[in-house]
Design a protein around this motif. Structure first.
Motif, short mmCIF file in Angstrom:
data_model
loop_
_atom_site.label_atom_id
_atom_site.label_comp_id
_atom_site.label_asym_id
_atom_site.label_seq_id
_atom_site.Cartn_x
_atom_site.Cartn_y
_atom_site.Cartn_z
N ASP A 1 0.92 -1.01 -0.05
CA ASP A 1 -0.15 -0.29 0.06
C ASP A 1 0.69 1.23 -0.08
O ASP A 1 0.43 2.29 -0.34
CB ASP A 1 -0.79 0.05 0.82
N ASN A 2 1.78 1.41 0.54
CA ASN A 2 2.98 2.23 0.70
C ASN A 2 3.64 2.22 -0.95
O ASN A 2 3.26 3.76 -1.06
CB ASN A 2 4.06 2.09 2.05
N TYR A 3 3.90 1.56 -1.58
CA TYR A 3 4.40 1.30 -2.93
C TYR A 3 3.25 1.69 -3.34
O TYR A 3 3.82 2.58 -4.19
CB TYR A 3 5.02 0.11 -3.55
N LEU A 4 2.01 1.91 -3.75
CA LEU A 4 1.37 1.91 -4.78
C LEU A 4 0.67 3.60 -4.21
O LEU A 4 0.79 4.06 -5.01
CB LEU A 4 -0.04 1.32 -4.16
N ALA A 5 1.00 3.71 -2.83
CA ALA A 5 0.22 5.64 -2.61
C ALA A 5 1.83 6.52 -3.34
O ALA A 5 0.87 7.48 -3.61
CB ALA A 5 0.21 5.66 -1.11
N CYS A 6 3.12 5.94 -2.80
CA CYS A 6 4.26 6.75 -2.75
C CYS A 6 3.80 6.68 -4.87
O CYS A 6 4.10 7.83 -5.34
CB CYS A 6 5.42 6.48 -2.29
N PHE A 7 4.37 5.42 -5.21
CA PHE A 7 4.27 5.95 -6.84
C PHE A 7 3.30 6.15 -7.60
O PHE A 7 3.13 7.11 -8.39
CB PHE A 7 4.81 4.19 -7.29
N GLU A 8 2.55 6.14 -6.41
CA GLU A 8 0.59 6.70 -8.10
C GLU A 8 0.96 8.12 -7.73
O GLU A 8 0.09 9.03 -8.68
CB GLU A 8 -0.45 6.38 -7.10
N THR A 9 1.37 9.00 -6.41
CA THR A 9 1.30 10.13 -6.69
C THR A 9 2.70 10.77 -7.54
O THR A 9 2.91 12.08 -7.80
CB THR A 9 1.52 10.83 -4.91
#
Length: 301
Positions: free
Chosen positions: A164-172
């Motif tokens: 979830d951290n990976y998805l949130a960071c790279f989506e941003t």
């Protein structure tokens, strides 16, 4: 290794020899005047005894004052030398709050951001600041040790939930990139199998780094990166070259790179479904392309 300097050598280096000799002379005069005061002939003469009493009393005060000044100056010079050695090696300032230090630097960032990490907990908290920097013109290069790698498992085990951290960071990052119209080559997230020994961010030309610690806390089991002590590194210093060299080495040794278009598709699929951590990991991993042998991985500075 630096050669140890004797106390006398330091007195010479700190230019305190003259004060030392004067203090020693005052002490000898104090001893002589006190000895003279003990002579019966002088002791019985009221005028001479008063003069000698005033003399050795004032000499004693002078000796104590000069000794105190020498000691204070000596330690000030030692501290100055210690701080100078640290600065010359490359450490500018220490921080106990890494998040605050990074937010301050990101507020003016408009050229480049380097990120390294495992779980990206701190990076997730910095997303608004990173997005603002990208919109101002910053490029992003991330070197990540991912949960499917042996390096990650050696440090955090097999049960750490980080996708979830990976998805949130790279989506941003991707959203800010698309908003600005930045080229994909200037926004890269690469993945390495090597364990990371330092948690490093470079914000424009400012580096903030610190070690990864194995201490545990009740909530996250392992300490978060923001709780490690960290330090800013002086530009054009030995330590600056060491840290940037390590980042470039990891970048060069990376085997896979995130495909932003496929990543966006994976994000949409994950948002629409209900997947466990292992499934998210495999889906995210499928959005990564192998880096061809011989490809030069350079940072977008």
């Amino acid at each position: 290794m630096k050669k140890r300097i004797s106390v006398w050598g330091r007195l010479k280096a700190y230019k305190l020899r003259v004060q030392f000799w004067i203090a020693l002379l005052m002490f000898l005069l104090f001893v002589l005047s006190m000895a003279a005061y003990q002579v019966p002939a002088f002791r019985e003469n009221e005028v001479i005894s008063n003069i000698l009493l005033a003399l050795f009393t004032s000499l004693l005060v002078t000796v104590f004052t000069m000794a105190a000044e020498i000691i204070v100056s000596y330690h000030e010079h030692r501290n100055d030398q210690y701080l100078e050695d640290i600065y010359q090696f490359g450490i500018a300032t220490f921080h106990r709050d890494k998040e605050t230090a990074l937010r301050e630097l990101l507020s003016d960032c408009d050229k480049s951001i380097w990120i390294s990490g495992y779980r990206l907990i701190l990076t997730r908290q910095l997303r608004p600041d990173i997005a603002a920097a990208i919109r101002r013109g910053a490029h992003v290069t991330a070197v990540i040790c991912p949960p499917w790698s042996q390096g990650f498992r050696l440090v955090y085990g097999d049960n750490e939930k980080v996708l979830d951290n990976y998805l949130a960071c790279f989506e941003t990052i991707n959203a800010a990139r698309l908003e600005r119209g930045g080229a994909e080559k200037d926004f890269r997230a690469v993945f390495v199998d090597k364990p990371l020994f330092s948690d490093t961010y470079r914000i424009d030309q400012n580096i903030v780094t610190g070690p990864y610690m194995h201490n545990t806390d009740p909530e996250f089991k392992r300490m978060m990166a923001k709780d490690f002590f960290c330090y800013n590194i002086v530009r054009r210093s030995e330590l600056y070259e060491i840290v940037t060299g390590e980042f470039r080495t990891l970048l060069h040794d990376a085997k896979t790179v995130l495909n932003w278009e496929r990543f966006a598709e994976i994000c949409r699929k994950i948002d629409e479904g209900d997947y466990c951590e292992a499934e998210k990991i495999e889906m995210f991993r499928s959005a990564c392309d192998p880096i061809p042998e011989g490809t030069e991985n350079e940072t977008a500075d």
